[in-house]
Write a protein that holds these residues in place. Structure first.
Motif, PDB file in Angstrom:
ATOM      1  N   VAL A  80       0.860  -1.190   0.000  1.00 19.42           N
ATOM      2  CA  VAL A  80       0.000   0.000   0.000  1.00 19.42           C
ATOM      3  C   VAL A  80       0.894   1.237   0.000  1.00 19.42           C
ATOM      4  CG1 VAL A  80      -1.780   1.281   1.254  1.00 19.42           C
ATOM      5  CG2 VAL A  80      -1.830  -1.224   1.230  1.00 19.42           C
ATOM      6  N   PRO A  81       0.791   2.073  -1.017  1.00 16.61           N
ATOM      7  CA  PRO A  81       1.655   3.255  -1.068  1.00 16.61           C
ATOM      8  C   PRO A  81       1.260   4.275   0.006  1.00 16.61           C
ATOM      9  CG  PRO A  81       0.084   3.288  -2.883  1.00 16.61           C
ATOM     10  CD  PRO A  81      -0.102   1.977  -2.168  1.00 16.61           C
ATOM     11  N   VAL A  82       2.275   4.910   0.579  1.00 12.52           N
ATOM     12  CA  VAL A  82       2.045   5.959   1.573  1.00 12.52           C
ATOM     13  C   VAL A  82       2.445   7.279   0.918  1.00 12.52           C
ATOM     14  CG1 VAL A  82       2.632   6.834   3.857  1.00 12.52           C
ATOM     15  CG2 VAL A  82       2.527   4.359   3.454  1.00 12.52           C
ATOM     16  N   PRO A  83       1.477   8.163   0.696  1.00 10.02           N
ATOM     17  CA  PRO A  83       1.810   9.437   0.042  1.00 10.02           C
ATOM     18  C   PRO A  83       2.751  10.284   0.907  1.00 10.02           C
ATOM     19  CG  PRO A  83      -0.582   9.150   0.224  1.00 10.02           C
ATOM     20  CD  PRO A  83       0.060   8.038   0.985  1.00 10.02           C
ATOM     21  N   GLU A  84       3.538  11.088   0.260  1.00 13.24           N
ATOM     22  CA  GLU A  84       4.481  11.944   0.981  1.00 13.24           C
ATOM     23  C   GLU A  84       3.769  12.875   1.964  1.00 13.24           C
ATOM     24  OE1 GLU A  84       7.616  13.520   2.696  1.00 13.24           O
ATOM     25  OE2 GLU A  84       7.647  11.749   1.418  1.00 13.24           O
ATOM     26  N   TRP A  85       2.581  13.352   1.618  1.00 13.13           N
ATOM     27  CA  TRP A  85       1.891  14.272   2.531  1.00 13.13           C
ATOM     28  C   TRP A  85       1.478  13.561   3.817  1.00 13.13           C
ATOM     29  CZ3 TRP A  85      -3.269  13.892   4.018  1.00 13.13           C
ATOM     30  CH2 TRP A  85      -4.079  13.056   3.262  1.00 13.13           C
ATOM     31  N   HIS A  86       1.236  12.248   3.784  1.00 12.23           N
ATOM     32  CA  HIS A  86       0.971  11.490   5.013  1.00 12.23           C
ATOM     33  C   HIS A  86       2.230  11.462   5.879  1.00 12.23           C
ATOM     34  CE1 HIS A  86      -2.651   8.819   3.610  1.00 12.23           C
ATOM     35  NE2 HIS A  86      -2.834  10.087   3.334  1.00 12.23           N
ATOM     36  N   ARG A  87       3.352  11.186   5.223  1.00 11.60           N
ATOM     37  CA  ARG A  87       4.623  11.139   5.947  1.00 11.60           C
ATOM     38  C   ARG A  87       4.946  12.498   6.583  1.00 11.60           C
ATOM     39  NH1 ARG A  87       7.365   6.382   4.212  1.00 11.60           N
ATOM     40  NH2 ARG A  87       6.423   5.535   2.329  1.00 11.60           N
ATOM     41  N   ARG A  88       4.656  13.567   5.859  1.00 13.17           N
ATOM     42  CA  ARG A  88       4.911  14.915   6.375  1.00 13.17           C
ATOM     43  C   ARG A  88       4.074  15.180   7.623  1.00 13.17           C
ATOM     44  NH1 ARG A  88       3.916  17.413   2.040  1.00 13.17           N
ATOM     45  NH2 ARG A  88       1.798  18.042   2.501  1.00 13.17           N
ATOM     46  N   ILE A  89       2.802  14.808   7.600  1.00 11.74           N
ATOM     47  CA  ILE A  89       1.936  15.014   8.762  1.00 11.74           C
ATOM     48  C   ILE A  89       2.438  14.211   9.950  1.00 11.74           C
ATOM     49  CG2 ILE A  89      -0.379  14.546   9.681  1.00 11.74           C
ATOM     50  CD1 ILE A  89      -1.460  15.342   6.893  1.00 11.74           C
ATOM     51  N   ILE A  90       2.855  12.976   9.706  1.00 15.73           N
ATOM     52  CA  ILE A  90       3.384  12.151  10.801  1.00 15.73           C
ATOM     53  C   ILE A  90       4.615  12.807  11.411  1.00 15.73           C
ATOM     54  CG2 ILE A  90       4.534   9.959  11.329  1.00 15.73           C
ATOM     55  CD1 ILE A  90       2.571   8.683   9.264  1.00 15.73           C
ATOM     56  N   ARG A  91       5.529  13.288  10.560  1.00 14.17           N
ATOM     57  CA  ARG A  91       6.723  13.956  11.076  1.00 14.17           C
ATOM     58  C   ARG A  91       6.355  15.191  11.896  1.00 14.17           C
ATOM     59  NH1 ARG A  91       8.726  12.594   5.840  1.00 14.17           N
ATOM     60  NH2 ARG A  91       8.206  14.684   5.085  1.00 14.17           N
ATOM     61  N   GLU A  92       5.391  15.983  11.413  1.00  7.32           N
ATOM     62  CA  GLU A  92       4.961  17.186  12.144  1.00  7.32           C
ATOM     63  C   GLU A  92       4.362  16.824  13.495  1.00  7.32           C
ATOM     64  OE1 GLU A  92       2.223  19.048   9.449  1.00  7.32           O
ATOM     65  OE2 GLU A  92       3.806  19.656   8.055  1.00  7.32           O
ATOM     66  N   ARG A  93       3.531  15.785  13.526  1.00  2.00           N
ATOM     67  CA  ARG A  93       2.887  15.401  14.780  1.00  2.00           C
ATOM     68  C   ARG A  93       3.880  14.801  15.765  1.00  2.00           C
ATOM     69  NH1 ARG A  93      -3.006  13.282  12.607  1.00  2.00           N
ATOM     70  NH2 ARG A  93      -3.617  15.326  11.787  1.00  2.00           N
ATOM     71  N   LEU A  94       4.831  14.024  15.271  1.00  2.00           N
ATOM     72  CA  LEU A  94       5.865  13.483  16.159  1.00  2.00           C
ATOM     73  C   LEU A  94       6.721  14.605  16.736  1.00  2.00           C
ATOM     74  CD1 LEU A  94       7.016  10.272  14.272  1.00  2.00           C
ATOM     75  CD2 LEU A  94       5.949  10.389  16.534  1.00  2.00           C
ATOM     76  N   LYS A  95       7.040  15.586  15.912  1.00  2.00           N
ATOM     77  CA  LYS A  95       7.815  16.740  16.386  1.00  2.00           C
ATOM     78  C   LYS A  95       7.047  17.489  17.476  1.00  2.00           C
ATOM     79  CE  LYS A  95      10.077  20.924  14.717  1.00  2.00           C
ATOM     80  NZ  LYS A  95       9.314  22.147  14.864  1.00  2.00           N
ATOM     81  N   TYR A  97       4.723  16.312  19.400  1.00  2.00           N
ATOM     82  CA  TYR A  97       4.667  15.459  20.595  1.00  2.00           C
ATOM     83  C   TYR A  97       5.979  15.540  21.374  1.00  2.00           C
ATOM     84  CZ  TYR A  97       5.028  11.351  23.509  1.00  2.00           C
ATOM     85  OH  TYR A  97       5.245  10.528  24.573  1.00  2.00           O
ATOM     86  N   ARG A  98       7.091  15.463  20.654  1.00  2.00           N
ATOM     87  CA  ARG A  98       8.400  15.497  21.337  1.00  2.00           C
ATOM     88  C   ARG A  98       8.635  16.835  22.025  1.00  2.00           C
ATOM     89  NH1 ARG A  98      10.352  12.463  16.305  1.00  2.00           N
ATOM     90  NH2 ARG A  98      10.338  10.312  17.038  1.00  2.00           N
ATOM     91  N   GLU A  99       8.116  17.911  21.443  1.00  2.00           N
ATOM     92  CA  GLU A  99       8.278  19.235  22.046  1.00  2.00           C
ATOM     93  C   GLU A  99       7.352  19.452  23.233  1.00  2.00           C
ATOM     94  OE1 GLU A  99       7.731  21.896  18.767  1.00  2.00           O
ATOM     95  OE2 GLU A  99       9.699  21.442  17.902  1.00  2.00           O
ATOM     96  N   HIS A 100       6.180  18.802  23.231  1.00  2.00           N
ATOM     97  CA  HIS A 100       5.182  18.977  24.301  1.00  2.00           C
ATOM     98  C   HIS A 100       4.493  17.638  24.590  1.00  2.00           C
ATOM     99  CE1 HIS A 100       5.650  23.287  23.715  1.00  2.00           C
ATOM    100  NE2 HIS A 100       5.498  23.079  22.418  1.00  2.00           N
ATOM    101  N   PRO A 101       5.203  16.677  25.166  1.00  2.00           N
ATOM    102  CA  PRO A 101       4.641  15.328  25.337  1.00  2.00           C
ATOM    103  C   PRO A 101       3.406  15.257  26.243  1.00  2.00           C
ATOM    104  CG  PRO A 101       6.763  15.513  26.432  1.00  2.00           C
ATOM    105  CD  PRO A 101       6.556  16.775  25.656  1.00  2.00           C
ATOM    106  N   VAL A 102       3.209  16.212  27.118  1.00  2.00           N
ATOM    107  CA  VAL A 102       2.043  16.155  28.007  1.00  2.00           C
ATOM    108  C   VAL A 102       0.851  16.929  27.463  1.00  2.00           C
ATOM    109  CG1 VAL A 102       3.406  15.756  30.085  1.00  2.00           C
ATOM    110  CG2 VAL A 102       2.870  18.099  29.394  1.00  2.00           C
ATOM    111  N   ALA A 103       0.985  17.528  26.276  1.00  2.00           N
ATOM    112  CA  ALA A 103      -0.091  18.344  25.704  1.00  2.00           C
ATOM    113  C   ALA A 103      -1.229  17.501  25.141  1.00  2.00           C
ATOM    114  CB  ALA A 103       0.458  19.261  24.615  1.00  2.00           C
TER     115      ALA A 103
END
Length: 79
Positions: free
Chosen positions: A38-53, A55-61
């Motif tokens: 199943v192909p994963v579009p680049e925009w999905h990967r970008r959103i995941i990277r943004e959300r992980l970032k 989370y890492r900056e504000h893990p309790v938010a």
């Protein structure tokens, strides 16, 4: 060149809404048996990277899955 399929397939419009949903679910179930294909579009990967970032900056938010699931279940009961 990809195959062209009639949209929707013959007989699809004769199905009830529930049957249409079951049909589409069965198609997805077949696709999901090989997730590596199943192909994963680049925009999905970008959103995941943004959300992980974020989370890492504000893990309790955020909220826990337990809290989110309880909210979803409550909203479904209220329907």
């Amino acid at each position: 060149m990809p195959k062209i399929f009639p949209t929707p397939p013959p007989g699809f419009d004769d199905l009830t809404v529930e049957e249409r949903i079951d049909f589409v679910q069965s198609l997805w179930d077949r696709i999901a048996t090989t997730p590596e294909q199943v192909p994963v579009p680049e925009w999905h990967r970008r959103i995941i990277r943004e959300r992980l970032k974020a989370y890492r900056e504000h893990p309790v938010a955020g909220r826990s899955w337990t809290e989110v699931r309880a909210d979803i279940e409550r909203k479904l009961r209220e329907r």
